[in-house]
Write a protein that holds these residues in place. Structure first.
Motif, short mmCIF file in Angstrom:
data_model
loop_
_atom_site.label_atom_id
_atom_site.label_comp_id
_atom_site.label_asym_id
_atom_site.label_seq_id
_atom_site.Cartn_x
_atom_site.Cartn_y
_atom_site.Cartn_z
N GLY A 174 0.82 -1.21 0.00
CA GLY A 174 0.00 0.00 0.00
C GLY A 174 0.85 1.26 0.00
O GLY A 174 0.62 2.18 -0.79
N VAL A 175 1.85 1.30 0.87
CA VAL A 175 2.72 2.47 0.94
C VAL A 175 3.52 2.63 -0.35
O VAL A 175 3.67 3.74 -0.87
N LEU A 176 4.03 1.53 -0.88
CA LEU A 176 4.78 1.60 -2.14
C LEU A 176 3.89 2.06 -3.29
O LEU A 176 4.35 2.82 -4.16
N SER A 177 2.64 1.64 -3.30
CA SER A 177 1.71 2.10 -4.34
C SER A 177 1.44 3.59 -4.22
O SER A 177 1.37 4.30 -5.22
N ILE A 178 1.30 4.05 -2.99
CA ILE A 178 1.11 5.49 -2.77
C ILE A 178 2.33 6.27 -3.27
O ILE A 178 2.19 7.28 -3.97
N TRP A 209 -3.02 8.73 -9.72
CA TRP A 209 -4.16 8.81 -8.80
C TRP A 209 -4.77 7.44 -8.54
O TRP A 209 -5.23 7.17 -7.42
N VAL A 210 -4.76 6.56 -9.54
CA VAL A 210 -5.24 5.19 -9.32
C VAL A 210 -4.38 4.50 -8.27
O VAL A 210 -4.89 3.85 -7.34
N HIS A 211 -3.06 4.65 -8.37
CA HIS A 211 -2.15 4.01 -7.41
C HIS A 211 -2.26 4.64 -6.02
O HIS A 211 -2.16 3.92 -5.01
N ILE A 212 -2.48 5.93 -5.95
CA ILE A 212 -2.64 6.57 -4.64
C ILE A 212 -3.90 6.06 -3.95
O ILE A 212 -3.87 5.68 -2.77
N ALA A 213 -5.01 6.01 -4.68
CA ALA A 213 -6.27 5.53 -4.09
C ALA A 213 -6.17 4.07 -3.70
O ALA A 213 -6.57 3.68 -2.59
N LEU A 214 -5.62 3.24 -4.59
CA LEU A 214 -5.48 1.82 -4.30
C LEU A 214 -4.52 1.59 -3.13
O LEU A 214 -4.78 0.75 -2.26
N GLY A 215 -3.44 2.35 -3.09
CA GLY A 215 -2.48 2.21 -1.99
C GLY A 215 -3.10 2.58 -0.65
O GLY A 215 -2.84 1.92 0.37
N VAL A 253 -4.05 -6.51 -11.09
CA VAL A 253 -4.55 -6.01 -12.37
C VAL A 253 -3.99 -4.62 -12.67
O VAL A 253 -3.52 -4.35 -13.78
N ALA A 254 -4.03 -3.74 -11.67
CA ALA A 254 -3.53 -2.37 -11.87
C ALA A 254 -2.05 -2.37 -12.23
O ALA A 254 -1.61 -1.63 -13.12
N ASN A 255 -1.26 -3.21 -11.56
CA ASN A 255 0.17 -3.24 -11.85
C ASN A 255 0.48 -3.94 -13.17
O ASN A 255 1.48 -3.63 -13.81
N PHE A 256 -0.37 -4.87 -13.57
CA PHE A 256 -0.21 -5.46 -14.90
C PHE A 256 -0.42 -4.40 -15.97
O PHE A 256 0.33 -4.33 -16.95
N LEU A 257 -1.43 -3.56 -15.79
CA LEU A 257 -1.68 -2.49 -16.75
C LEU A 257 -0.64 -1.37 -16.65
O LEU A 257 -0.43 -0.62 -17.60
N TRP A 258 -0.01 -1.23 -15.50
CA TRP A 258 1.02 -0.21 -15.26
C TRP A 258 2.39 -0.68 -15.76
O TRP A 258 3.31 0.12 -15.91
N ALA A 259 2.52 -1.97 -16.08
CA ALA A 259 3.81 -2.56 -16.45
C ALA A 259 4.54 -1.84 -17.59
O ALA A 259 5.78 -1.71 -17.53
N ILE A 290 6.38 -5.94 -11.67
CA ILE A 290 6.61 -7.38 -11.44
C ILE A 290 6.82 -7.66 -9.95
O ILE A 290 6.28 -8.62 -9.40
N VAL A 291 7.58 -6.81 -9.28
CA VAL A 291 7.82 -6.99 -7.84
C VAL A 291 6.51 -6.86 -7.05
O VAL A 291 6.21 -7.69 -6.18
N VAL A 292 5.71 -5.86 -7.36
CA VAL A 292 4.45 -5.65 -6.64
C VAL A 292 3.47 -6.78 -6.93
O VAL A 292 2.78 -7.25 -6.02
N ILE A 293 3.43 -7.27 -8.16
CA ILE A 293 2.56 -8.40 -8.49
C ILE A 293 2.98 -9.63 -7.69
O ILE A 293 2.13 -10.35 -7.15
#
Length: 138
Positions: A33-37, A67-73, A103-109, A117-120
């Protein structure tokens, strides 16, 4: 002959491993979560930091992805705090949000492949740990 298990047949060692795995899953979820933020903030603050290939099908601006990563994080961090209390809603939410994070990190790849890859991989470990956690048997 002495028995070391409980009524459910689990030894104290197995229960200890399950407890450590559940706390580790909560900590990992908080870390993701923190890393996504942080990834989201860097995408919002400096759009030129990330570059996508020209043939990517789902192209959003890096600000949108930020903003997607901030909200998800933020949601992942809240679920991690709930998971530390052992709440059932937090377990269900953690699995759902970790899957959404995959899913979000796959699309962010295309923007940041190694990070994605690390977050997945961390999300897969979180889903496994939370899914196999049996707090009623501890």
């Amino acid at each position: 002959m002495a028995t070391y298990g409980t009524e459910s047949g689990r030894s104290p060692v197995k229960r200890g491993v399950a407890a450590v795995a559940s706390i580790a899953a909560a900590v990992l979820l908080l870390a993701v979560g923190v890393l996504s933020i942080l990834a989201g903030v860097s995408a919002v603050a400096a759009d030129e930091l990330f570059v996508a290939g020209p043939d990517y099908i789902l192209q959003f601006s890096t600000t949108t992805w930020g903003w997607v990563h901030i909200a998800l994080g933020a949601l992942l961090a809240l679920a991690a705090l709930g998971l530390m209390t052992g709440a059932l809603w937090a377990r269900i939410t953690a699995v759902f949000l970790a899957a959404l994070s995959i899913v979000a990190n796959f699309l962010w790849a295309p923007y940041y492949p190694w990070w994605s890859i690390v977050v997945i991989a961390l999300d897969v470990v979180i889903i496994w740990a939370v899914s196999t956690w049996r707090p009623e048997q501890m």
